[in-house]
Design a protein around this motif. Structure first.
Motif, PDB file in Angstrom:
ATOM      1  N   TYR A 131       0.832  -1.210   0.000  1.00  0.00           N
ATOM      2  CA  TYR A 131       0.000   0.000   0.000  1.00  0.00           C
ATOM      3  C   TYR A 131       0.863   1.254   0.000  1.00  0.00           C
ATOM      4  N   ILE A 132       0.359   2.309  -0.633  1.00  0.00           N
ATOM      5  CA  ILE A 132       1.123   3.561  -0.704  1.00  0.00           C
ATOM      6  C   ILE A 132       0.517   4.641   0.183  1.00  0.00           C
ATOM      7  N   ASP A 133      -0.540   4.298   0.889  1.00  0.00           N
ATOM      8  CA  ASP A 133      -1.204   5.256   1.777  1.00  0.00           C
ATOM      9  C   ASP A 133      -2.162   4.437   2.636  1.00  0.00           C
ATOM     10  N   GLY A 152       0.535  13.095 -10.110  1.00  0.00           N
ATOM     11  CA  GLY A 152      -0.835  13.232 -10.584  1.00  0.00           C
ATOM     12  C   GLY A 152      -1.614  14.234  -9.747  1.00  0.00           C
ATOM     13  N   ALA A 153      -2.712  14.710 -10.311  1.00  0.00           N
ATOM     14  CA  ALA A 153      -3.543  15.676  -9.589  1.00  0.00           C
ATOM     15  C   ALA A 153      -4.096  15.075  -8.297  1.00  0.00           C
ATOM     16  N   GLY A 154      -4.289  13.754  -8.268  1.00  0.00           N
ATOM     17  CA  GLY A 154      -4.782  13.107  -7.049  1.00  0.00           C
ATOM     18  C   GLY A 154      -3.809  13.296  -5.899  1.00  0.00           C
ATOM     19  N   ARG A 199      -4.443  15.197  -2.425  1.00  0.00           N
ATOM     20  CA  ARG A 199      -4.424  14.400  -1.198  1.00  0.00           C
ATOM     21  C   ARG A 199      -3.228  14.743  -0.294  1.00  0.00           C
ATOM     22  N   ASP A 200      -2.027  14.883  -0.907  1.00  0.00           N
ATOM     23  CA  ASP A 200      -0.802  15.043  -0.106  1.00  0.00           C
ATOM     24  C   ASP A 200      -0.343  16.497  -0.015  1.00  0.00           C
ATOM     25  N   ASP A 201      -0.780  17.331  -0.920  1.00  0.00           N
ATOM     26  CA  ASP A 201      -0.351  18.736  -0.965  1.00  0.00           C
ATOM     27  C   ASP A 201       1.174  18.859  -0.882  1.00  0.00           C
ATOM     28  N   LEU A 219      -0.617  16.252 -13.865  1.00  0.00           N
ATOM     29  CA  LEU A 219      -1.543  15.823 -14.909  1.00  0.00           C
ATOM     30  C   LEU A 219      -2.951  15.910 -14.364  1.00  0.00           C
ATOM     31  N   THR A 220      -3.889  16.386 -15.160  1.00  0.00           N
ATOM     32  CA  THR A 220      -5.284  16.400 -14.734  1.00  0.00           C
ATOM     33  C   THR A 220      -6.202  16.208 -15.933  1.00  0.00           C
ATOM     34  N   VAL A 221      -7.301  15.528 -15.696  1.00  0.00           N
ATOM     35  CA  VAL A 221      -8.350  15.422 -16.716  1.00  0.00           C
ATOM     36  C   VAL A 221      -9.391  16.500 -16.450  1.00  0.00           C
ATOM     37  N   GLN A 222      -9.827  16.585 -15.193  1.00  0.00           N
ATOM     38  CA  GLN A 222     -10.927  17.484 -14.838  1.00  0.00           C
ATOM     39  C   GLN A 222     -10.495  18.933 -14.608  1.00  0.00           C
ATOM     40  N   GLY A 223      -9.222  19.127 -14.253  1.00  0.00           N
ATOM     41  CA  GLY A 223      -8.752  20.481 -13.925  1.00  0.00           C
ATOM     42  C   GLY A 223      -9.168  20.922 -12.538  1.00  0.00           C
ATOM     43  N   ASP A 224      -9.482  19.956 -11.697  1.00  0.00           N
ATOM     44  CA  ASP A 224      -9.948  20.269 -10.345  1.00  0.00           C
ATOM     45  C   ASP A 224      -8.740  20.425  -9.416  1.00  0.00           C
ATOM     46  N   PRO A 229      -8.426  11.718 -25.536  1.00  0.00           N
ATOM     47  CA  PRO A 229      -7.974  11.633 -24.151  1.00  0.00           C
ATOM     48  C   PRO A 229      -6.500  12.043 -24.020  1.00  0.00           C
ATOM     49  N   PRO A 230      -6.079  12.394 -22.794  1.00  0.00           N
ATOM     50  CA  PRO A 230      -4.684  12.787 -22.597  1.00  0.00           C
ATOM     51  C   PRO A 230      -3.733  11.657 -22.989  1.00  0.00           C
ATOM     52  N   ASP A 231      -2.601  12.049 -23.516  1.00  0.00           N
ATOM     53  CA  ASP A 231      -1.647  11.089 -24.064  1.00  0.00           C
ATOM     54  C   ASP A 231      -0.268  11.337 -23.444  1.00  0.00           C
ATOM     55  N   GLY A 261       0.703   9.546  -7.977  1.00  0.00           N
ATOM     56  CA  GLY A 261       0.363   8.362  -7.220  1.00  0.00           C
ATOM     57  C   GLY A 261       0.179   7.129  -8.098  1.00  0.00           C
ATOM     58  N   GLY A 262      -0.631   6.210  -7.590  1.00  0.00           N
ATOM     59  CA  GLY A 262      -0.764   4.914  -8.224  1.00  0.00           C
ATOM     60  C   GLY A 262      -1.309   4.981  -9.645  1.00  0.00           C
ATOM     61  N   THR A 263      -2.262   5.867  -9.884  1.00  0.00           N
ATOM     62  CA  THR A 263      -2.871   5.960 -11.219  1.00  0.00           C
ATOM     63  C   THR A 263      -1.822   6.372 -12.242  1.00  0.00           C
TER      64      THR A 263
HETATM   65  N1  LIG Z   1       3.812   6.256  -1.139  1.00  0.00           N
HETATM   66  C1  LIG Z   1       4.145   6.995  -2.176  1.00  0.00           C
HETATM   67  O1  LIG Z   1       5.296   6.919  -2.666  1.00  0.00           O
HETATM   68  C2  LIG Z   1       3.131   7.909  -2.776  1.00  0.00           C
HETATM   69  C3  LIG Z   1       3.554   8.899  -3.693  1.00  0.00           C
HETATM   70  C4  LIG Z   1       2.572   9.717  -4.245  1.00  0.00           C
HETATM   71  C5  LIG Z   1       1.252   9.538  -3.912  1.00  0.00           C
HETATM   72  N2  LIG Z   1       0.893   8.598  -3.017  1.00  0.00           N
HETATM   73  C6  LIG Z   1      -0.518   8.372  -2.673  1.00  0.00           C
HETATM   74  O2  LIG Z   1      -1.193   8.097  -3.891  1.00  0.00           O
HETATM   75  C7  LIG Z   1      -2.563   8.464  -3.693  1.00  0.00           C
HETATM   76  C8  LIG Z   1      -2.988   9.251  -4.916  1.00  0.00           C
HETATM   77  O3  LIG Z   1      -2.937   8.380  -6.017  1.00  0.00           O
HETATM   78  P1  LIG Z   1      -4.083   8.435  -7.110  1.00  0.00           P
HETATM   79  O4  LIG Z   1      -3.888   7.248  -7.986  1.00  0.00           O
HETATM   80  O5  LIG Z   1      -5.386   8.644  -6.448  1.00  0.00           O
HETATM   81  O6  LIG Z   1      -3.771   9.790  -7.844  1.00  0.00           O
HETATM   82  P2  LIG Z   1      -2.622  10.289  -8.825  1.00  0.00           P
HETATM   83  O7  LIG Z   1      -2.025   9.169  -9.595  1.00  0.00           O
HETATM   84  O8  LIG Z   1      -1.693  11.161  -8.054  1.00  0.00           O
HETATM   85  O9  LIG Z   1      -3.467  11.243  -9.762  1.00  0.00           O
HETATM   86  C9  LIG Z   1      -4.538  10.723 -10.521  1.00  0.00           C
HETATM   87  C10 LIG Z   1      -5.151  11.869 -11.246  1.00  0.00           C
HETATM   88  O10 LIG Z   1      -4.229  12.368 -12.204  1.00  0.00           O
HETATM   89  C11 LIG Z   1      -4.939  12.787 -13.354  1.00  0.00           C
HETATM   90  N3  LIG Z   1      -4.485  11.970 -14.447  1.00  0.00           N
HETATM   91  C12 LIG Z   1      -4.080  10.705 -14.395  1.00  0.00           C
HETATM   92  N4  LIG Z   1      -3.671  10.295 -15.593  1.00  0.00           N
HETATM   93  C13 LIG Z   1      -3.798  11.340 -16.412  1.00  0.00           C
HETATM   94  C14 LIG Z   1      -3.510  11.547 -17.782  1.00  0.00           C
HETATM   95  N5  LIG Z   1      -3.005  10.585 -18.552  1.00  0.00           N
HETATM   96  N6  LIG Z   1      -3.767  12.741 -18.306  1.00  0.00           N
HETATM   97  C15 LIG Z   1      -4.253  13.722 -17.549  1.00  0.00           C
HETATM   98  N7  LIG Z   1      -4.540  13.583 -16.239  1.00  0.00           N
HETATM   99  C16 LIG Z   1      -4.315  12.402 -15.693  1.00  0.00           C
HETATM  100  C17 LIG Z   1      -6.396  12.668 -13.029  1.00  0.00           C
HETATM  101  O11 LIG Z   1      -6.694  13.913 -12.410  1.00  0.00           O
HETATM  102  P3  LIG Z   1      -8.136  14.601 -12.229  1.00  0.00           P
HETATM  103  O12 LIG Z   1      -8.831  13.746 -11.229  1.00  0.00           O
HETATM  104  O13 LIG Z   1      -7.796  15.978 -11.721  1.00  0.00           O
HETATM  105  O14 LIG Z   1      -8.773  14.636 -13.564  1.00  0.00           O
HETATM  106  C18 LIG Z   1      -6.397  11.539 -12.031  1.00  0.00           C
HETATM  107  O15 LIG Z   1      -7.520  11.518 -11.208  1.00  0.00           O
HETATM  108  C19 LIG Z   1      -2.643   9.291  -2.420  1.00  0.00           C
HETATM  109  O16 LIG Z   1      -3.213   8.474  -1.422  1.00  0.00           O
HETATM  110  C20 LIG Z   1      -1.190   9.575  -2.113  1.00  0.00           C
HETATM  111  O17 LIG Z   1      -0.962   9.690  -0.729  1.00  0.00           O
HETATM  112  C21 LIG Z   1       1.802   7.788  -2.442  1.00  0.00           C
END
Ligand SMILES: NC(=O)c1ccc[n+]([C@@H]2O[C@H](COP(=O)([O-])OP(=O)(O)OC[C@H]3O[C@@H](n4cnc5c(N)ncnc54)[C@H](OP(=O)(O)O)[C@@H]3O)[C@@H](O)[C@H]2O)c1
Length: 242
Positions: free
Chosen positions: A30-32, A63-65, A69-71, A99-104, A147-149, A170-172
């Motif tokens: 797990y990463i969180d 990623g924007a997530g 989440r972590d700021d 990276l963001t899709v929604q710009g939120d 879609p974003p590339d 993050g994971g995404t």
């Molecule tokens: N342990 C570690 O090393 C570590 C490191 C970093 C983060 N984390 C954890 O990871 C979690 C966050 O991971 P997550 O998977 O939810 O988020 P994420 O990977 O940080 O971000 C996902 C967001 O990025 C945007 N996105 C993703 N692919 C895209 C693309 N190809 N083009 C444009 N935008 C794209 C989308 O944003 P929109 O929703 O804005 O459209 C998507 O919702 C948190 O819990 C954080 O604490 C852990």
């Protein structure tokens, strides 16, 4: 622009930046966790190592997530590393990229407010206009396609002089770079505890990863750093030790 202490060898496959993924997980992957607090997986010594890796890159992407989440500040902390970068004609910290899709995105997030580093937001085309208005003066918003590339994102970063990119989650986002075959090196740190809650995010979810039982990735280093373990994997021939 290059901050890379070990830039990719010349003539090894196109103009995209060298992509280094960095992640810390629990023993159970797990990463969180699911609490409101950011889960600290690394230790102080390893965070210093990560700071050094950052200092050797031209840009850091999350990623924007993760921004929400972590700021994170995404700055090089060590003053000696900041000075060394400046002495090499670089800004004290690498370019920040998200990276963001929604710009939120929150304009008050530390991604935008901490430090003087250039900030770039790659945004899905439908949200570019809205995001540009939202982040007016805080970041450069770039159309990532619809879609974003990621190939397009990397080509654009290369055009801005980024030769070495660190992807910190993050994971995404990690899963996208891995499944697209756009990762050259992985730094995986395992913290000595379990999260044990399937609601928490894992390093990556399901996907057609290029490394599987029939094609194993190559370990290039294993190191104990205090109470965590760092494993470095070469994921492409561009990794100098591959
Ligand atoms: N342990 C570690 O090393 C570590 C490191 C970093 C983060 N984390 C954890 O990871 C979690 C966050 O991971 P997550 O998977 O939810 O988020 P994420 O990977 O940080 O971000 C996902 C967001 O990025 C945007 N996105 C993703 N692919 C895209 C693309 N190809 N083009 C444009 N935008 C794209 C989308 O944003 P929109 O929703 O804005 O459209 C998507 O919702 C948190 O819990 C954080 O604490 C852990």
């Amino acid at each position: 622009m290059t901050g890379g202490s070990a830039p990719p060898p010349a003539g090894t496959g196109g103009a995209r930046p060298y992509v280094l993924l960095s992640c810390a997980t629990s023993i159970d992957g797990y990463i969180d966790d699911v609490s409101d607090q950011r889960l600290l997986l690394s230790n102080a010594e390893d965070l210093d190592r990560v700071d050094g890796v950052r200092a050797g890159c031209d840009a850091i992407l999350v990623g924007a997530g993760t921004v929400r989440r972590d700021d994170p500040r995404l700055l090089v902390r060590a003053e000696s590393s900041r000075r060394a970068r400046v002495a090499r004609g670089l800004p004290p910290s690498p370019v920040k990229v998200t990276l963001t899709v929604q710009g939120d995105l929150d304009p008050a997030a530390r991604f935008f407010t901490a430090g003087d580093a250039e900030k770039i937001v790659y945004c899905a085309r439908p949200a570019v206009e809205k995001t540009t208005e939202l982040l007016d003066g805080l970041a450069t918003v770039v159309d990532a396609g619809d879609p974003p590339d990621l190939h397009r994102v990397l080509a654009d970063l290369a055009g801005r002089g980024v030769r070495r990119l660190m992807v910190e989650g993050g994971g995404t986002v990690h899963a996208q770079f891995l499944t697209a075959g756009l990762a050259d090196e992985l730094h995986l740190v395992v913290a000595p505890f379990f999260v044990g809650d399937r609601r928490a995010p894992r390093f990556v979810g399901d996907g057609p990863f290029p490394w599987h039982p029939g094609r194993r990735a190559r370990v290039v280093e294993v190191r104990q750093i205090g109470d965590v373990v760092l494993a470095r994997y070469a994921l492409s021939e561009r990794c100098p030790e591959a």
